[in-house]
Design a protein around this motif. Structure first.
Motif, PDB file in Angstrom:
ATOM      1  N   LYS A 124       0.860  -1.188   0.000  1.00 33.12           N
ATOM      2  CA  LYS A 124       0.000   0.000   0.000  1.00 33.12           C
ATOM      3  C   LYS A 124       0.887   1.226   0.000  1.00 33.12           C
ATOM      4  O   LYS A 124       1.861   1.290   0.751  1.00 33.12           O
ATOM      5  N   VAL A 125       0.531   2.173  -0.802  1.00 36.43           N
ATOM      6  CA  VAL A 125       1.340   3.391  -0.888  1.00 36.43           C
ATOM      7  C   VAL A 125       0.486   4.593  -0.520  1.00 36.43           C
ATOM      8  O   VAL A 125      -0.601   4.773  -1.057  1.00 36.43           O
ATOM      9  N   ASN A 126       0.981   5.368   0.420  1.00 33.51           N
ATOM     10  CA  ASN A 126       0.363   6.662   0.698  1.00 33.51           C
ATOM     11  C   ASN A 126       1.287   7.735   0.138  1.00 33.51           C
ATOM     12  O   ASN A 126       2.471   7.743   0.462  1.00 33.51           O
ATOM     13  N   VAL A 127       0.757   8.582  -0.662  1.00 38.06           N
ATOM     14  CA  VAL A 127       1.596   9.675  -1.161  1.00 38.06           C
ATOM     15  C   VAL A 127       1.342  10.903  -0.309  1.00 38.06           C
ATOM     16  O   VAL A 127       0.200  11.303  -0.114  1.00 38.06           O
ATOM     17  N   VAL A 128       2.405  11.447   0.243  1.00 34.98           N
ATOM     18  CA  VAL A 128       2.250  12.626   1.095  1.00 34.98           C
ATOM     19  C   VAL A 128       2.820  13.838   0.369  1.00 34.98           C
ATOM     20  O   VAL A 128       3.648  13.720  -0.530  1.00 34.98           O
ATOM     21  N   ASN A 129       2.347  14.937   0.789  1.00 37.27           N
ATOM     22  CA  ASN A 129       2.783  16.176   0.168  1.00 37.27           C
ATOM     23  C   ASN A 129       3.674  16.923   1.154  1.00 37.27           C
ATOM     24  O   ASN A 129       3.334  17.056   2.327  1.00 37.27           O
ATOM     25  N   LEU A 130       4.796  17.387   0.687  1.00 33.02           N
ATOM     26  CA  LEU A 130       5.699  18.061   1.614  1.00 33.02           C
ATOM     27  C   LEU A 130       5.819  19.527   1.251  1.00 33.02           C
ATOM     28  O   LEU A 130       5.801  19.905   0.073  1.00 33.02           O
ATOM     29  N   ALA A 131       5.955  20.347   2.272  1.00 31.11           N
ATOM     30  CA  ALA A 131       5.912  21.788   2.046  1.00 31.11           C
ATOM     31  C   ALA A 131       7.258  22.327   1.581  1.00 31.11           C
ATOM     32  O   ALA A 131       7.349  23.047   0.589  1.00 31.11           O
TER      33      ALA A 131
END
Lengths: 217, 857
Positions: A124-131
C-alpha cells in the motif's frame, strides 16, 4: 484463498513512489528467482547462475540489491511506471500494487488453464505532500530507514519454511517459472495495481463469478 | 567446488573462469515434479464440498445417473403437461363422443390423441403455453449446462478419490465420512492440498464445507432471520421454505453484490464498523430489489411449484394416502436443531432416530372431538365401501356403472384419513417421557418444554419443528407468493442487525478464511453461563449462543471426531464434562435400585427415573433392565437403556432380551466372537464398514447422553426461573437481567462444580471409582471374556495419554491399550451385527471407545 498474503505499507513523497516500489518489488523478486534450469536427459537439471547488482536511489537514502537482469528490470519498471501514471501527478493519493506469484494448472478441454496464486504481496502506498526542502530532506532519510525495515520484513517472511511450488520437470517448467527471460528465471508472477476509490472488484471478475455461481448452484 | 554453489544467487567467478558451463562441474538437481495434481487446490471450499457430495451420493455413477434422470424428469414433466393440456381429446376419453371405427367398437388410447398438426397449432396459438414452454426451456438448458459442468468437476473429484485417497468408487459407499476425512487429513501431509498449514484438522474441513450453513444456524439461533410471524388467524407460526432459504443465501452469500466477495472471505468493508449505517442502507435496497425480482418471477415459480408438487406427490398420495398425515422435520426445525459444524448426514441420522418418538409424541394430542367425528365418518364410509366391494365381488359389472370406481377410491382415502385420527386403543402415552426420548436425539429444546410436555402449547411449538407433510407441501406451494413480501417487509428492516451480525461474528482463521465465530465452538467467546460454561465464558449476552448451542455443538463435534485436538481450554471443558457424566453414571448405579428417592445431584438417576410416577422402569442391581410399561415407556426404555454409559453396557444384552428385540444378542455376544471373525475376514470391506458403523452409533448414543445430561444440569442450575427463557426470543437482550441471577443460582447450586484442576487427577481417580460397578456389570453377560474390564479402563487411559501427555505411567497402559482395543473389536463387530437391526442400534455405548479403534485401525 489457498494462498498466502503479505501486506506492506509505505508513505512516500510523490517523486519517491517509483523508486520505493522498485526497491520492494525487486527485493521480493530477488528471493523468488533462480538461475535458468538446464535439463538433461536423465530428468535431472542444473541451475544457472544469477548475478546481483546494487542500485542506489536518487530520491531516497537507500540502496537495494536486485537481480542483474535488464529484462526483468524493464518489466518491473514498466509496471511501476504504469502504476505511477495511474496515480496521477496529483498531490495526495493512495494506491496499492500487488505482486502475485502463481502457478498454472493445465485443465481438461472445456476449461482454460487455471492460474492459481500461492503468494500475494500487496504494497500500500500513501503519497504525502511536503511543504519545503527541509521536510523533504527528513523524508528522504525516513523513507530510507522505513524501506530498510521492509526489506528485513520481506527476508524474514521468505526465510520461513513455507509452501513453495515443487521443482518441476522439464515439461512442466512453464507452469511454475517464467522462462521467457534469458538470464534469470523468476517464479511466474503478475503485477496488478489499484488506485483507491476503485477498490471494488472489476466488472469482468464480477461477471465471471456470477456465471460460475450460477453454474455451481 | 560444489560447496560454492549452495546458494543459488551468487555469481562465482572461479567456476566461470575455470570452465565454460561444463555440465560436469555444476551441481545436479533432481526435480520432484508435480506428480500429483492435487497439491495446492485453488478453491478448497468447493473442493471439499464436492468430495463430501460425492461421498453422500454414493459414488460417481450413482450421482451421474441421478442427475441424468432429473433432467429427463424435468423434460417429462413439462412435455407431459403440455401434452395433456393440448393434445388429448377428452370427449373421446369420457365417451361423450363416439369414434367412428368400423371394425371394432373398442376405444383405444391413441384414439383420444389429437393429430399432430392440430396439436401443434393449438400449442402455437396459445400464448400462455408458449410462455411456459420457453421458460422451462431456458431453465432446462441452464440445468443441462450445469450438469455438464458438474460432470467435469466431479470427474476430477472421482480421480481424487481413486488416485489420492485410494478409494475406488465401488467401495465408496462402504466408507464412512469420518474415514474419508481421516484420509484427507493424511494426504494433506503428502500433497499439501492447503498451503497455509502443514496439517489439516477435521475442524478445517468442516468449516469449509459448512461455512454458510454455520452462519444460517447461528442466525436462526440468534433469532435474526424473520421466520416467525403472527398472521391474524393462525397465531404464532413459522414460515421457512426452500424458496425463502434460497433467497436468504442469495442475499448473504453468493448472489450479485452479496456480503461475501468469494466463498471464503467477507468483503472488507463489512468487517469495519465505520460505515455500518451506509452498508445497511445498501443491503436494504438490495433486499428490496431482490424482493421485487421475486415478485416479478412469482408466476413462473408458482406454476413450476404446482406442477412439480402435482407430479411428485399425486402418485404417493394415491399409493398411501396416510402419508399426508405423516410428519416430517420442517426446514426451520432442521436449522434450529442443527449443531454448529454438523454435516447433513449427521443431522439427518439424528433426526431420523428421533422420528418415531416424535410422531408418537404428536399422536398423544389427538383431539378427542375429532376422534369421535372421525370414528363415525369412518363407520359410514366403511359401510358404503363394504357394500360396494361386496357388490363388485358378486358381479364385476358394477364397476362399469358410472362413478363406482371413483367412489370406492374416495371412500378408501376417506377411511384412511379418518383412521389416522383414531388413536390406537392399546397405547399408553406419557408425553414427558417421550419428550425426553426425543431430546436424546434432537439435543435441543426450549427450557419451558420440560415439565410441560402434556400441554398444547408445547405440542404446537414442537409442531413448528415437526410439521405435517401436507403442511410442508402447502407451504412450499404458497412460498413464491409470500417470499417477496417477507423479503421486502421483514428482512429489509433487519438489514442493520444483519450487517452487525456479520461484522461481529466473523473471524478470520488462517487456512480457512472468514468463518462464523460461533462455529469455532469456543466456550470462552460464545458460551452461555447457564449451560455449564459458567466461569469460563466471557461472552456478553449478545455473544452467547442460545440454548446451549456452543456447548452442545462442541460436545457433538468432539464425540463425532475423536481425533480432533481442541485447544487446551476446550479440552478441559470436554474432559470435565465427560468425567462428570461418567462418574454420575457409575456412581448412581447404587442409588438406582431405589429410584424414587433420587437426590438432586444424581442427575443420571434423575433422568433415568423421570417423574417417579411414570417410571415403570427398574434397573436392577444385576444390571438387568426390565420394563413393564406399554408402548410409550418401552420406547423410553430403548433410549434410556443407552443412557448410563458404562453401567449400561452390561445390562444391554439383558435389556435386549426383555425388550424382545435381539433375543439372541447376549448369546451372540458371549459366544460367537469367532463367528464374527470368520464372517468379517471374508470381506474386509464389510468389516471396516461394520466397525465404523458401530462406532458412529456409539458416538451418537454418547452424544445423546451428554445432551440429556447438559439439559438436566441446565434445568437444575436455572432452577425456578426457567420461565425466563421464552420459546421465541425476539431479541437476545431479553435475558439481559438474568445474568446476575444466573450467577447467583449457579453458585448456590446443589450440584457444586468441580474445580478445573480436578480433571488432572482424572486418570488416577477414575480407575478407583470405576472398578466397583464395572466388572460386575460386565461379568454378567460376558462371563467368558476376561479382558472386558479392560475395556472400561483402557479408554480412559488412552484418553489421559492423549490429553495429558506425560502422566501415563500411573496406570501403565502401554500394551494394554492396544490389547484391549483389539479384543473388543470382535465383540463389537458382533454387536454391530445385532446393531444393524434398527431398533437395537442405540444400545450400549462406551465412553471414549472410538479413540481406541481409530488408533488401531
Amino acid at each position: 484463498m489457498n494462498c498466502r498474503s503479505e501486506a506492506l505499507e509505505v508513505s512516500v513523497e510523490g517523486r519517491q513512489v517509483d523508486e520505493a516500489m522498485l526497491a520492494l518489488l525487486h527485493t521480493i523478486l530477488l528471493h523468488r528467482s533462480t538461475g535458468k534450469f538446464h535439463y538433461k536427459k536423465e530428468g535431472t537439471y542444473s541451475i544457472g547462475t544469477v548475478g546481483t547488482q546494487d542500485i542506489d536511489c536518487d530520491f531516497i537514502d537507500f540502496s537495494f540489491v536486485r537481480v542483474s537482469s535488464d529484462e526483468l528490470d524493464r518489466a518491473i519498471r514498466k509496471a511501476v511506471g504504469e502504476f505511477k501514471d495511474a496515480m496521477g501527478n496529483g498531490t495526495d493519493g493512495m494506491g496499492q500494487i500487488s505482486l502475485e506469484f502463481y502457478q498454472k494448472k493445465k485443465s481438461r478441454w472445456p476449461f482454460s488453464d487455471e492460474c492459481i496464486p500461492w503468494e500475494v504481496w500487496s504494497i500500500k502506498v500513501n503519497v504525502v505532500n511536503l511543504a519545503n526542502e527541509q521536510e523533504r530532506q527528513i523524508c528522504r532519510e525516513k523513507v530510507g530507514e522505513k524501506l530498510g525495515e521492509k526489506v528485513i520484513n520481506i527476508v524474514e517472511v521468505i526465510n520461513r519454511h513455507e509452501y513453495l511450488p515443487k521443482m518441476p520437470t522439464q515439461s512442466e517448467v512453464d507452469n511454475v517459472f517464467d522462462t521467457s527471460l534469458k538470464d534469470v528465471q523468476p517464479y511466474l508472477y503478475k503485477i496488478n495495481f489499484q488506485i483507491t476509490d476503485t477498490l471494488g472488484t472489476s466488472v469482468s471478475t464480477t461477471m465471471r463469478r456470477l456465471i460460475k455461481d450460477t453454474l455451481a448452484l | 567446488m560444489a560447496a560454492h554453489f549452495d546458494t543459488e544467487y551468487q555469481r562465482l567467478e572461479a567456476s566461470y573462469s575455470d570452465s565454460p558451463p561444463g555440465e560436469e562441474n555444476l551441481l545436479v538437481h533432481v526435480p520432484d515434479g508435480n506428480k500429483s495434481p492435487w497439491h495446492h487446490i485453488e478453491n478448497l471450499d468447493l473442493f471439499f464440498q464436492r468430495v463430501y457430495n460425492l461421498h453422500q451420493k454414493n459414488g460417481f455413477t450413482c450421482m451421474l445417473l441421478g442427475e441424468v434422470f432429473e433432467l429427463v424428469q424435468l423434460l417429462f414433466v413439462v412435455g407431459f403437461t403440455v401434452f395433456l393440456a393440448n393434445c388429448v381429446d377428452y370427449d373421446i376419453l369420457f365417451a361423450n363422443k363416439f369414434v367412428n371405427h368400423t371394425d371394432s367398437s373398442k376405444v383405444t388410447l391413441p384414439d383420444a390423441f389429437l393429430p399432430v398438426d392440430v396439436c401443434s397449432t393449438s400449442i402455437r396459438d396459445n400464448v400462455a403455453v408458449m410462455f411456459v414452454l420457453m421458460i422451462s426451456g431456458v431453465f432446462w438448458l441452464h440445468r443441462l449446462i450445469k450438469f455438464i459442468y458438474n460432470v467435469c468437476c466431479y470427474w476430477e473429484i472421482r480421480s481424487f478419490y481413486t488416485n489420492a485417497l485410494k478409494m475406488s468408487m465401488a467401495e465408496l459407499p462402504y466408507f464412512t465420512w469420518q474415514e474419508v476425512q481421516a484420509r484427507i487429513v493424511e494426504i494433506q501431509k503428502e500433497h499439501q492440498i492447503c498451503i497455509h498449514k502443514k496439517e489439516l484438522t477435521e475442524l478445517d474441513i468442516y468449516h469449509r464445507i459448512l461455512r454458510f450453513k454455520n452462519y444460517m444456524v447461528a442466525m436462526v439461533n440468534k433469532s435474526l432471520l424473520p421466520v416467525r410471524f403472527r398472521p391474524p388467524l393462525l397465531g404464532e407460526s413459522v414460515f421457512y421454505t426452500r424458496g425463502l432459504k434460497y433467497n436468504f443465501e442469495l442475499i448473504f452469500f453468493w448472489g450479485p453484490g452479496s456480503l461475501f466477495e468469494s466463498e471464503w472471505s467477507l468483503k472488507p468493508q463489512y468487517k469495519r464498523g465505520g460505515n455500518r449505517l451506509e452498508l445497511a442502507d445498501k443491503l436494504a435496497s438490495r433486499i428490496l430489489w431482490i424482493g421485487i425480482a421475486n415478485l416479478l418471477l412469482c408466476p413462473v415459480v408458482l406454476v413450476w411449484q404446482i406442477l412439480y408438487a402435482f407430479f411428485s406427490y399425486t402418485e404417493v398420495i394415491k399409493r398411501e394416502p396416510g402419508s399426508l398425515g405423516a410428519r416430517c422435520w420442517s426446514l426451520y426445525g432442521r436449522c434450529y436443531l442443527r449443531h454448529f459444524n454438523e454435516l447433513d448426514h449427521e443431522l439427518m441420522s439424528r433426526l431420523s432416530k428421533g422420528y418415531k418418538a416424535s410422531s408418537r409424541y404428536m399422536n398423544c394430542f389427538l383431539s378427542s372431538l375429532l376422534t369421535v367425528v372421525a370414528k363415525n365418518v369412518a363407520f359410514f364410509a366403511g359401510s358404503l365401501l363394504a357394500v360396494l366391494i361386496a357388490l363388485t365381488i358378486y358381479d364385476e359389472d358394477v364397476l362399469a356403472v358410472e362413478h363406482v370406481l371413483s367412489s370406492i377410491t374416495l371412500l378408501g382415502v376417506c377411511i384412511t384419513v379418518c383412521r389416522s385420527f383414531i388413536p390406537d386403543k392399546h397405547l399408553v402415552y406419557c408425553p414427558e417421557q417421550l419428550l425426553r426420548v426425543i431430546l436424546a436425539h434432537i439435543h435441543y429444546m426450549p427450557d419451558h418444554w420440560q415439565g410441560n410436555a402434556h400441554r398444547y402449547e408445547t405440542r404446537d411449538q414442537f409442531s413448528q419443528l415437526f410439521q405435517y407433510k401436507a403442511v410442508f407441501i402447502l407451504e412450499e406451494l404458497i412460498s413464491p407468493l409470500v417470499t417477496p413480501f417477507i423479503l421486502i417487509f421483514s428482512l429489509r428492516r433487519k438489514s442493520l442487525e444483519i450487517i452487525d451480525f456479520f461484522r461481529n461474528f466473523t473471524v478470520e482463521v488462517v487456512g480457512v478464511g472468514d468463518t462464523c465465530s460461533f462455529a469455532q465452538m469456543d466456550i470462552r467467546q460464545h458460551g452461555h453461563p447457564a449451560w455449564m460454561s459458567e466461569g469460563k465464558t466471557e461472552a456478553s449476552i449478545y455473544q452467547q449462543a442460545e440454548d446451549g448451542k456452543t456447548e452442545l455443538s462442541l460436545m457433538h463435534f468432539a464425540i463425532t471426531n475423536p481425533q480432533w485436538q481442541p485447544p487446551t481450554e476446550t479440552t478441559h471443558f470436554i474432559s470435565q464434562l465427560k468425567e462428570r457424566v461418567q462418574r454420575e453414571a457409575t456412581g448412581d448405579r447404587h442409588t438406582l435400585t431405589s429410584l424414587s428417592g433420587s437426590e438432586p445431584r444424581s442427575l443420571i438417576a434423575n433422568f433415568l427415573a423421570g417423574p417417579p410416577s411414570l417410571a415403570s422402569l427398574h434397573l436392577g442391581r444385576d444390571g438387568s433392565l426390565t420394563n413393564h410399561g406399554p408402548v410409550g415407556v418401552s420406547d423410553g426404555a430403548s433410549a434410556l437403556r443407552s443412557l448410563s454409559v458404562s453401567s449400561m453396557r452390561g445390562s444391554c444384552s439383558s435389556a435386549h432380551r426383555s425388550a424382545g428385540h435381539a433375543s439372541s444378542a447376549s448369546r451372540a455376544m458371549a459366544g460367537s466372537s469367532t463367528d464374527a471373525r470368520t464372517a468379517s475376514s471374508g470381506s474386509s470391506v464389510w468389516e471396516g464398514q461394520l466397525t465404523s458403523l458401530v462406532l458412529s452409533e456409539y458416538a451418537s448414543t454418547e452424544m445423546s447422553i451428554h445432551a440429556l445430561y447438559i439439559h438436566e444440569l441446565h434445568k437444575q442450575q436455572s432452577g425456578g426461573e426457567l420461565s425466563r427463557h421464552t420459546w421465541h426470543r425476539q431479541d437476545s437482550d431479553d435475558s439481559s437481567d438474568s445474568v446476575t441471577e444466573e450467577g447467583g443460582s449457579g453458585g448456590g447450586n446443589t450440584n457444586p462444580r468441580n474445580p478445573i484442576p480436578r480433571s488432572h487427577t482424572f486418570p488416577i481417580s477414575t480407575p478407583i471409582s470405576t472398578p466397583g460397578p464395572i466388572p460386575s456389570s460386565n461379568s454378567g453377560p460376558n462371563p467368558d471374556r476376561g479382558s472386558t474390564p479392560g475395556q472400561e479402563v483402557a479408554p480412559l487411559q488412552s484418553n489421559s495419554q492423549r490429553r495429558y501427555g506425560g502422566n501415563t505411567d500411573s496406570v501403565g497402559p502401554g500394551g494394554r491399550v492396544v490389547r484391549s482395543a483389539r479384543v473388543p473389536m470382535g465383540g463389537w463387530a458382533e454387536e454391530g451385527r445385532g446393531g444393524r437391526h434398527p431398533d437395537t442400534v442405540p444400545e450400549g455405548s462406551e465412553d471414549d471407545m472410538p479413540h481406541n479403534i481409530h488408533k488401531v485401525t
